[in-house]
Design a protein around this motif. Sequence first.
Motif, PDB file in Angstrom:
ATOM      1  N   TRP A 117       1.078  -1.607   0.459  1.00  0.00           N
ATOM      2  CA  TRP A 117       0.811   0.181  -0.510  1.00  0.00           C
ATOM      3  C   TRP A 117       0.609   1.510  -0.404  1.00  0.00           C
ATOM      4  CZ3 TRP A 117      -4.393  -0.611  -1.211  1.00  0.00           C
ATOM      5  CH2 TRP A 117      -5.848  -1.606  -1.282  1.00  0.00           C
ATOM      6  N   GLU A 118       2.267   0.977   0.190  1.00  0.00           N
ATOM      7  CA  GLU A 118       2.866   2.025   0.689  1.00  0.00           C
ATOM      8  C   GLU A 118       3.554   2.757  -0.586  1.00  0.00           C
ATOM      9  OE1 GLU A 118       6.193   4.924   3.307  1.00  0.00           O
ATOM     10  OE2 GLU A 118       6.136   2.491   3.866  1.00  0.00           O
ATOM     11  N   SER A 119       3.402   1.829  -1.916  1.00  0.00           N
ATOM     12  CA  SER A 119       3.571   2.008  -3.187  1.00  0.00           C
ATOM     13  C   SER A 119       2.578   2.366  -4.055  1.00  0.00           C
ATOM     14  CB  SER A 119       3.962   0.049  -4.289  1.00  0.00           C
ATOM     15  OG  SER A 119       2.784  -0.850  -3.962  1.00  0.00           O
ATOM     16  N   LYS A 120       1.031   2.245  -3.287  1.00  0.00           N
ATOM     17  CA  LYS A 120      -0.065   3.089  -3.687  1.00  0.00           C
ATOM     18  C   LYS A 120      -0.192   4.250  -4.073  1.00  0.00           C
ATOM     19  CE  LYS A 120      -0.202  -1.641  -5.982  1.00  0.00           C
ATOM     20  NZ  LYS A 120      -0.139  -1.309  -7.222  1.00  0.00           N
ATOM     21  N   LEU A 121       0.121   4.852  -2.332  1.00  0.00           N
ATOM     22  CA  LEU A 121       0.136   6.298  -1.832  1.00  0.00           C
ATOM     23  C   LEU A 121       1.489   6.613  -2.397  1.00  0.00           C
ATOM     24  CD1 LEU A 121       0.533   5.201   0.995  1.00  0.00           C
ATOM     25  CD2 LEU A 121      -1.890   6.258   0.749  1.00  0.00           C
ATOM     26  N   PRO A 122       0.643   8.390  -2.685  1.00  0.00           N
ATOM     27  CA  PRO A 122       1.684   9.444  -3.360  1.00  0.00           C
ATOM     28  C   PRO A 122       3.142   9.645  -3.027  1.00  0.00           C
ATOM     29  CG  PRO A 122      -0.491  10.024  -3.421  1.00  0.00           C
ATOM     30  CD  PRO A 122      -0.803   8.768  -2.523  1.00  0.00           C
ATOM     31  N   SER A 123       4.224   9.686  -3.842  1.00  0.00           N
ATOM     32  CA  SER A 123       5.418  10.163  -3.432  1.00  0.00           C
ATOM     33  C   SER A 123       5.204  11.160  -1.799  1.00  0.00           C
ATOM     34  CB  SER A 123       6.262  10.458  -3.983  1.00  0.00           C
ATOM     35  OG  SER A 123       6.081  12.215  -4.770  1.00  0.00           O
ATOM     36  N   ASN A 124       4.572  12.123  -1.632  1.00  0.00           N
ATOM     37  CA  ASN A 124       4.109  12.956  -0.628  1.00  0.00           C
ATOM     38  C   ASN A 124       3.057  12.696   0.182  1.00  0.00           C
ATOM     39  OD1 ASN A 124       2.812  13.788  -2.824  1.00  0.00           O
ATOM     40  ND2 ASN A 124       3.062  15.709  -2.247  1.00  0.00           N
ATOM     41  N   TYR A 125       2.102  12.070  -0.176  1.00  0.00           N
ATOM     42  CA  TYR A 125       1.857  11.043   1.005  1.00  0.00           C
ATOM     43  C   TYR A 125       1.823  12.060   2.575  1.00  0.00           C
ATOM     44  CZ  TYR A 125       3.535   7.039   3.683  1.00  0.00           C
ATOM     45  OH  TYR A 125       4.207   6.498   4.469  1.00  0.00           O
ATOM     46  N   LYS A 126       2.719  11.870   2.926  1.00  0.00           N
ATOM     47  CA  LYS A 126       2.628  12.638   4.290  1.00  0.00           C
ATOM     48  C   LYS A 126       2.787  13.860   4.329  1.00  0.00           C
ATOM     49  CE  LYS A 126       6.645   8.825   5.765  1.00  0.00           C
ATOM     50  NZ  LYS A 126       7.884   8.949   6.315  1.00  0.00           N
TER      51      LYS A 126
END
Length: 294
Positions: free
Chosen positions: A64-73
Amino acid sequence: MGANLSCATLCDTNGEGPSSKPRLGDIPESCLALVLMHLDPPDICKLARLNRAFRGASSADFIWESKLPSNYKFICEKVLDEKTVAGLEKKDVYARMCRPNPFDDGTKEVWLDKNTGGACFSISSKGLAITGIDDRRYWNHISTEESRFHTVAYLQQIWWFEIDGEFEFEFPKGVYSLFFRLQLGRSSKRMGRRVCNSEHIHGWDIKPVRFQLTTSDGQRAASECFLDNPGKWVYYHVGDFVVDRPSELMKIKFSMTQIDCTHTKGGLCADAAFVYPSSIGSEICKMNKLAGQH
């Protein structure tokens, strides 16, 4: 978590060698997780219903981290409670971000497209600068179930038509399309049926509306078109912009104007402005063409 198991040779229950009839549930979760990582989120969720092994593998954080945008934080810090997010698995973070997440006093929303993970944004009519909005002879905010913000700006009549917007955000890397969602006429429910009042519609067939978009790094786009299709919500394409530096804030400014004061125009509902990844924007443009819209 089962996703940490090794991809060892499958053995039978006695440990005496390979099983003659391996089952789907015998595949190690770590192997399943590596496969699932290459699928789109809806497919991952479907396979998670197959059995316990797939369900366990589908919860692996690295999927799921690979599906999140690179700047999801950054997005989480902007719109979600940081303490709540810190205790969530990445699967749950993704699910939370796929919902509409309001910010800036509820005038804006950000969410992830559940199929692609692309970041989408909307700016309500109350988050836009509308010339004459405080004069009820021209504009009114009306409640409606047809807007995600439950309210739209309705224009009765005006000489100088201008709506401006401004938005600053750390956009994930990619190409984006910006739209205004508009409707000629005022819709309502009567006896349980949708009806559209076209009483005030006039002036939009004389001169086209001009749409413009600029970004803080110098990109520009402009287009013109006549507003039509009374009684139907239409996404009018303003233009596209490219984000190459996702770790930096980008400011976009956009507008639509029809400032020929030789005639009045009216009968328009302005819902919101939308920013979509260009893949979704292209689909919207295709649907507009098929429907004979802009």
